[in-house]
Design a protein around this motif. Sequence first.
Motif, PDB file in Angstrom:
ATOM      1  N   MET A  55      -3.843  -3.289   3.479  1.00 45.39           N
ATOM      2  CA  MET A  55      -2.979  -4.428   3.801  1.00 45.39           C
ATOM      3  C   MET A  55      -1.579  -3.899   4.083  1.00 45.39           C
ATOM      4  SD  MET A  55      -2.220  -7.861   1.546  1.00 45.39           S
ATOM      5  CE  MET A  55      -1.288  -7.058   0.266  1.00 45.39           C
ATOM      6  N   ALA A  56      -1.273  -3.662   5.339  1.00 51.28           N
ATOM      7  CA  ALA A  56       0.076  -3.252   5.697  1.00 51.28           C
ATOM      8  C   ALA A  56       0.975  -4.470   5.577  1.00 51.28           C
ATOM      9  CB  ALA A  56       0.096  -2.700   7.115  1.00 51.28           C
ATOM     10  N   SER A  57       1.934  -4.429   4.694  1.00 50.22           N
ATOM     11  CA  SER A  57       2.694  -5.632   4.375  1.00 50.22           C
ATOM     12  C   SER A  57       4.177  -5.390   4.518  1.00 50.22           C
ATOM     13  CB  SER A  57       2.389  -6.092   2.949  1.00 50.22           C
ATOM     14  OG  SER A  57       2.711  -5.067   2.040  1.00 50.22           O
ATOM     15  N   GLN A  58       4.916  -6.494   4.703  1.00 48.68           N
ATOM     16  CA  GLN A  58       6.363  -6.431   4.689  1.00 48.68           C
ATOM     17  C   GLN A  58       6.840  -6.380   3.245  1.00 48.68           C
ATOM     18  OE1 GLN A  58       8.360  -6.209   7.399  1.00 48.68           O
ATOM     19  NE2 GLN A  58       6.481  -6.058   8.601  1.00 48.68           N
ATOM     20  N   GLU A 113      -6.233  13.043   4.602  1.00 50.39           N
ATOM     21  CA  GLU A 113      -6.313  13.686   5.919  1.00 50.39           C
ATOM     22  C   GLU A 113      -7.444  13.093   6.751  1.00 50.39           C
ATOM     23  OE1 GLU A 113      -4.700  18.186   4.947  1.00 50.39           O
ATOM     24  OE2 GLU A 113      -6.763  17.660   4.397  1.00 50.39           O
ATOM     25  N   LEU A 114      -8.549  12.773   6.094  1.00 48.73           N
ATOM     26  CA  LEU A 114      -9.685  12.186   6.801  1.00 48.73           C
ATOM     27  C   LEU A 114      -9.339  10.794   7.309  1.00 48.73           C
ATOM     28  CD1 LEU A 114     -12.691  12.699   7.485  1.00 48.73           C
ATOM     29  CD2 LEU A 114     -13.268  11.640   5.302  1.00 48.73           C
ATOM     30  N   HIS A 123      -7.185  -1.569   3.072  1.00 50.62           N
ATOM     31  CA  HIS A 123      -5.796  -1.269   2.716  1.00 50.62           C
ATOM     32  C   HIS A 123      -5.592   0.235   2.567  1.00 50.62           C
ATOM     33  CE1 HIS A 123      -1.872  -1.526   0.936  1.00 50.62           C
ATOM     34  NE2 HIS A 123      -2.280  -1.240  -0.289  1.00 50.62           N
ATOM     35  N   LEU A 124      -6.492   0.896   1.857  1.00 52.83           N
ATOM     36  CA  LEU A 124      -6.346   2.343   1.642  1.00 52.83           C
ATOM     37  C   LEU A 124      -6.561   3.132   2.927  1.00 52.83           C
ATOM     38  CD1 LEU A 124      -8.052   2.968  -1.825  1.00 52.83           C
ATOM     39  CD2 LEU A 124      -5.653   2.513  -1.293  1.00 52.83           C
ATOM     40  N   LEU A 125      -7.394   2.637   3.819  1.00 55.81           N
ATOM     41  CA  LEU A 125      -7.616   3.328   5.089  1.00 55.81           C
ATOM     42  C   LEU A 125      -6.310   3.499   5.853  1.00 55.81           C
ATOM     43  CD1 LEU A 125      -9.557   4.491   7.247  1.00 55.81           C
ATOM     44  CD2 LEU A 125      -9.863   2.141   8.089  1.00 55.81           C
ATOM     45  N   THR A 126      -5.448   2.478   5.798  1.00 51.18           N
ATOM     46  CA  THR A 126      -4.161   2.572   6.493  1.00 51.18           C
ATOM     47  C   THR A 126      -3.049   3.100   5.589  1.00 51.18           C
ATOM     48  OG1 THR A 126      -3.731   0.241   5.952  1.00 51.18           O
ATOM     49  CG2 THR A 126      -4.746   0.711   8.076  1.00 51.18           C
ATOM     50  N   ALA A 127      -3.115   2.768   4.293  1.00 48.60           N
ATOM     51  CA  ALA A 127      -2.018   3.124   3.389  1.00 48.60           C
ATOM     52  C   ALA A 127      -2.032   4.590   2.976  1.00 48.60           C
ATOM     53  CB  ALA A 127      -2.053   2.240   2.140  1.00 48.60           C
ATOM     54  N   LEU A 128      -3.207   5.186   2.823  1.00 52.04           N
ATOM     55  CA  LEU A 128      -3.246   6.578   2.365  1.00 52.04           C
ATOM     56  C   LEU A 128      -2.476   7.509   3.308  1.00 52.04           C
ATOM     57  CD1 LEU A 128      -6.856   7.106   0.928  1.00 52.04           C
ATOM     58  CD2 LEU A 128      -4.721   6.785  -0.318  1.00 52.04           C
ATOM     59  N   PRO A 129      -2.785   7.525   4.612  1.00 51.43           N
ATOM     60  CA  PRO A 129      -2.029   8.437   5.484  1.00 51.43           C
ATOM     61  C   PRO A 129      -0.580   8.014   5.700  1.00 51.43           C
ATOM     62  CG  PRO A 129      -3.620   7.169   6.769  1.00 51.43           C
ATOM     63  CD  PRO A 129      -3.895   6.881   5.326  1.00 51.43           C
TER      64      PRO A 129
END
Length: 343
Positions: free
Chosen positions: A1-4, A299-300, A34-40
């Motif tokens: 969840m990319a959030s403001q 990295e993945l 959420h983690l797919l976008t937030a981790l990197p």
Amino acid sequence: MASQPPPFPSNQPFVHLDSPTLNMLLSLDLLIHHLLTALPALLPSIHFVPHRVPSPSSSTTTSSSTSPASSPSPNAVFLKTCWSTNPSLPYLSVGMLTEFPSNSPLFPDKHYIVSLFHSPTGVPLASLDGAPIFFFSIAALSGLASFLLSLHSSKTLLIIGSVEKAYLITAHRIARPSINHIIVYNPNISQAVDFVLELISREPASSSVTFDYAKNLDDVIGLADIVCCALCEATNSPIVKGSLLKPGAHLDLVGSLASEMKECDDDALSRGRVFVDEVAMDAAGTFVNFVNFAGTLTELAGVKKQGRKTNDEVTVFKTFGSTKVHLLVAQFAYESYIKLSNL
């Protein structure tokens, strides 16, 4: 969840999010995304500082030189501070784990609380029950790794062990909706049977998924497209034998940091391309020194490393559960609460 970033915290009351509230707010489906976008994007900006505080001795040393020195108490508090320097993640968290091995059976020996603060000002925002944060974090990591590494056609999931198993099964089924057969193994057969019955009772009547338990682990490893090992009891013998893994299998290792914990043998690591979370990267030399070490989950997820190369390739993911990820899960829960409460 990319959030403001949420509004300035002076406009928001301090909240406590207990276990029932967190189970309502947190969704593994949304957390994996959420983690797919937030981790990197965000993990590199989170700085982790652990600290162990032992309790004072319960007895005092006398002035006599012949009196034995008091033994230190085994009780301790672990402080796990994570501080984000990214403006889009304006939080710092302090996880407090109390460990009291001598507790009576009436009380668990471990308790975990996460406190969330506004990092630019230090204003406290929330306290969160740590158990759901831990379980959702580790399951979301495993689910994300399965989404990125396991075969899209995976049908059979073998789950081995422990208290995280319900969360982990849900995460793998989200990652691979094609799963239609779940096998449970536990050295305690009665616990395996009870858990299978619980899973069946939860399953919708319209479901075509079948559930079984295994008496002998070696007999079923070769049947599974995904093998999830979450048996946290220490053992000197490897639990998963790599020679028994089927071509194309994905091995998910969720376990202890203890050096005596042997979740799989060297053959499993030799056959597979090995990915780890960032805690395993720091702590598990067995994995990062292996010839087939391929990179971290961050990295993945950021497409800096290639995942599965062929349908016959064995993939391996190792996680201990990242305290940095606890901050991302706490962020998700807190911002979801603020949104739902219209604060």
